[in-house]
Design an enzyme around this catalytic site. Sequence first.
Site, short mmCIF file in Angstrom:
data_model
loop_
_atom_site.label_atom_id
_atom_site.label_comp_id
_atom_site.label_asym_id
_atom_site.label_seq_id
_atom_site.Cartn_x
_atom_site.Cartn_y
_atom_site.Cartn_z
N LYS A 60 0.83 -1.20 0.00
CA LYS A 60 0.00 0.00 0.00
C LYS A 60 0.87 1.25 0.00
CE LYS A 60 -3.95 -1.85 2.61
NZ LYS A 60 -4.96 -1.59 1.59
N ARG A 109 -10.45 -11.41 1.75
CA ARG A 109 -11.31 -12.44 1.15
C ARG A 109 -10.64 -13.81 1.19
NH1 ARG A 109 -11.55 -9.04 -4.32
NH2 ARG A 109 -11.19 -7.42 -2.76
#
Length: 470
Positions: free
Chosen positions: A247, A321
């Site tokens: 990130k 996920r």
Amino acid sequence: MFQRLDQDTGGALSRAVRVRDFQGKEGQTLCLGAPSDSLAQVQIIGCAPEDGADSKSEALVMEEAGGRAFRALEKSGYASEQGIIVVPDCLASYAAEVALGARLTSYRFTKYQSEPSKPVKTQRLSLVLSTEEAAEAALSRWTALQAVADGVFLTRDLVTEPSNVLYPESFKNRIEALKELGLDVEVLDRAQMEKLGFGALLGVAQGSEFAPYTVILRHNGAPSAEDAPLAFIGKGVTFDSGGISIKPAAGMDEMKGDMGGAATVVGLLSALARRKAEVNAIGVVGLVENMPSGTAQRPGDIVKSHSGQTIEVLNTDAEGRLVLADLLSYTAQTYKPALMVNLATLTGAIVVALGAEHAGLFSNDDSLAVALVQAGSETGEKLWRMPMGEAYNRAIDSDVADMKNIGGRPGSSILAAEFLKRFVGKTRWAHLDIAGTAWLDKESALAGKGATGFGVQLLDRFVQDHEAQN
Ligand code: BES
Ligand code: MN
Ligand code: ZN
């Protein structure tokens, strides 16, 4: 009640209401300094909803009024260690909600401050009701609501802890401490997860120095231990750097809260245990850290999930996920729950879509979705149902594996939900994307800046509705 106070102050209250044209609208407060010898000050808190305001349950209006009363006390120069809230007779049945609102608003996280920056002056808050019956009724309801407030505080504490303090093992230890509430706690370590085939979760964990854990909490409160449990499943990424798909630096610190889903599950289960909810419930949390390193998962890697399906990991930052995939299929298969609700700070895109006002709700079951939306509107933790469908699902088909973990930017919160759906089978299921609601940059009705504990009250209400049905 108002009349009595008014008499005791020689009519000062009614005079002030008249002269200052106080309408009693929600958000209005009227402050009177030293209206009598024995009162340093009186604040009158308006509770009447404005025309055109969002509709709210009466219980929620009163909960928020309790929060405003607490803040009014704190802000006034007269705050003492002892505060009193006088609940008018017509609102006596909501006294416990008033107390809950005040309590939730009083939360502070000060353990790392030598001098707390926002100290709480009011150490003790009494509610005054005009009859003994009303007081007793309020007190007996308060027991359950206090359990919920404790759950919310636990969730906020966990979310606020930095990732050098709260990492998978220390998070696991904090959950194990909840055994004293009567919760059963089971821990799966790396070796056990390997045996079970949790390849998706373990792939996320493999770049971190911290060992991953899956923790299962169980509350058995239903008349029959055989009753299929309600299952709550949480994403517990104790820090999300993005992994090799790292990130940007700006705002990366916020990713200490990427275990917000797991924290809500833990707070909820603690509340159910404390208030002895008459329901069977399990909480399942996957605790991992997502880091880049020489052992980290690479973009393009293919992992095999607990369900047997293979996943091409095209972006290591779409890790939540992957963690949930193994938890969902494992929970469905092992516990055969009546339904599963998972919570996760899953996508930045849900923040773009819904902001902080609503969490995203995705479900394969209309009646479950309706029940959750209803519980959220009653508790002020609002959900907005998002669409799902086959066309979205096609976007995560992979050329080399059963699926890929990303599918492009358009509708990417929905694609994440479609990814999860591939692991739930036929179980009734809902996914709450709480990325925009678990942490706020400004004060809200019942929480200061920071961790909100979003979902604890909502799911507690949802469970209550389930208890009532049995
Ligand atoms: N934990 C983040 C989502 C998130 C973003 C939570 C902002 C809270 C605030 C999640 O793991 C993530 O990185 N999602 C990516 C997915 C993308 C790579 C498909 C995102 O939303 O950008
Ligand atoms: Mn991520
Ligand atoms: Zn994440």
